[in-house]
Design a protein around this motif. Structure first.
Motif, short mmCIF file in Angstrom:
data_model
loop_
_atom_site.label_atom_id
_atom_site.label_comp_id
_atom_site.label_asym_id
_atom_site.label_seq_id
_atom_site.Cartn_x
_atom_site.Cartn_y
_atom_site.Cartn_z
N VAL A 80 0.84 -1.20 0.00
CA VAL A 80 0.00 0.00 0.00
C VAL A 80 0.88 1.24 0.00
CG1 VAL A 80 -1.66 1.35 1.35
CG2 VAL A 80 -1.97 -1.12 1.11
N VAL A 81 1.89 1.24 0.86
CA VAL A 81 2.81 2.39 0.95
C VAL A 81 3.52 2.61 -0.38
CG1 VAL A 81 4.88 3.27 2.12
CG2 VAL A 81 3.06 2.18 3.45
N GLN A 82 3.98 1.53 -1.00
CA GLN A 82 4.69 1.63 -2.29
C GLN A 82 3.76 2.14 -3.39
OE1 GLN A 82 6.22 -2.38 -2.53
NE2 GLN A 82 8.22 -1.77 -1.71
N LYS A 83 2.52 1.66 -3.42
CA LYS A 83 1.57 2.13 -4.43
C LYS A 83 1.27 3.61 -4.23
CE LYS A 83 -0.88 -2.16 -5.49
NZ LYS A 83 -2.14 -2.91 -5.35
N ALA A 84 1.09 4.02 -2.96
CA ALA A 84 0.82 5.42 -2.67
C ALA A 84 2.00 6.29 -3.10
CB ALA A 84 0.53 5.60 -1.17
N ALA A 85 3.20 5.83 -2.84
CA ALA A 85 4.40 6.57 -3.25
C ALA A 85 4.46 6.69 -4.77
CB ALA A 85 5.66 5.90 -2.71
N ALA A 86 4.16 5.60 -5.47
CA ALA A 86 4.19 5.62 -6.93
C ALA A 86 3.15 6.57 -7.50
CB ALA A 86 3.96 4.20 -7.47
N LEU A 87 2.04 6.76 -6.78
CA LEU A 87 0.97 7.65 -7.24
C LEU A 87 1.22 9.11 -6.83
CD1 LEU A 87 -2.15 5.43 -6.48
CD2 LEU A 87 -1.29 6.08 -8.74
N GLY A 88 2.27 9.34 -6.04
CA GLY A 88 2.62 10.72 -5.70
C GLY A 88 2.13 11.21 -4.36
N VAL A 89 1.91 10.31 -3.40
CA VAL A 89 1.52 10.75 -2.06
C VAL A 89 2.67 11.56 -1.47
CG1 VAL A 89 2.37 8.79 -0.66
CG2 VAL A 89 0.29 9.97 0.00
N ASN A 90 2.35 12.59 -0.69
CA ASN A 90 3.39 13.41 -0.09
C ASN A 90 3.92 12.81 1.20
OD1 ASN A 90 1.36 15.52 -1.52
ND2 ASN A 90 3.48 16.18 -1.71
N ASN A 91 3.08 12.08 1.92
CA ASN A 91 3.50 11.42 3.14
C ASN A 91 2.40 10.48 3.58
OD1 ASN A 91 5.25 10.93 5.36
ND2 ASN A 91 5.85 13.09 5.38
N TYR A 92 2.67 9.67 4.59
CA TYR A 92 1.65 8.77 5.10
C TYR A 92 1.83 8.62 6.60
CZ TYR A 92 5.23 5.18 5.27
OH TYR A 92 6.38 4.50 5.56
N VAL A 93 0.73 8.30 7.27
CA VAL A 93 0.71 8.12 8.71
C VAL A 93 0.04 6.78 9.00
CG1 VAL A 93 -0.13 9.05 10.91
CG2 VAL A 93 0.47 10.61 9.05
N VAL A 94 0.67 5.96 9.85
CA VAL A 94 0.09 4.68 10.23
C VAL A 94 -0.76 4.88 11.48
CG1 VAL A 94 0.59 2.30 10.94
CG2 VAL A 94 2.02 3.40 9.21
N LYS A 95 -2.02 4.43 11.40
CA LYS A 95 -2.93 4.53 12.55
C LYS A 95 -2.70 3.35 13.48
CE LYS A 95 -6.84 4.87 10.07
NZ LYS A 95 -8.25 5.07 9.77
N PRO A 96 -2.88 3.51 14.77
CA PRO A 96 -3.19 4.75 15.48
C PRO A 96 -1.96 5.65 15.57
CG PRO A 96 -2.90 3.00 17.06
CD PRO A 96 -2.76 2.38 15.69
N PHE A 97 -2.19 6.93 15.69
CA PHE A 97 -1.08 7.87 15.76
C PHE A 97 -1.39 8.97 16.75
CE2 PHE A 97 -3.97 9.25 12.49
CZ PHE A 97 -4.14 10.60 12.77
#
Length: 120
Positions: free
Chosen positions: A86-103
């Motif tokens: 999921v993280v790799q796909k988001a990065a490939a699509l141009g996500v600026n950052n991600y947060v893993v829940k809970p946070f």
């Protein structure tokens, strides 16, 4: 714009953003609703859950990035899993950052600051 199908999560993130000094924090319960709203009234930041019905966070991100008007909007993805795919796909699509829940709100602040610079 906070996008999450869980009311409690939207409220928690909205409160955290307001505590960080964000003045105009809007939220939507679904990605299609949010996409329409962002196209009509642009925002500077989208914080979206990954796991949602109708359109998941990756599809939402893909739609945002494909739009010539809103395509450069900062996009932070929330995910309940640290699934590398999921993280790799988001990065490939141009996500600026991600947060893993809970946070904690401090973690959200750090992710936002990595994109925008220090919040005052």
């Amino acid at each position: 714009m906070v996008v999450d199908d869980q009311t409690s999560m939207r409220a928690m993130i909205r409160r955290a953003l307001q505590d960080l000094g964000f003045k105009d924090v809007r939220d939507k319960a679904s990605a299609p609703e949010a996409l329409s709203a962002v196209r009509n009234d642009r925002v500077h930041l989208i914080i979206s859950d990954y796991n949602m019905p109708e359109m998941d966070g990756l599809q939402f991100l893909q739609n945002v990035r494909a739009d010539p008007v809103i395509g450069k909007t900062v996009f932070i993805m929330l995910t309940g899993s640290s699934d590398r795919e999921v993280v790799q796909k988001a990065a490939a699509l141009g996500v600026n950052n991600y947060v893993v829940k809970p946070f904690a709100p401090a973690a959200l602040k750090e992710k936002i600051e990595r994109v925008f610079g220090e919040l005052t």
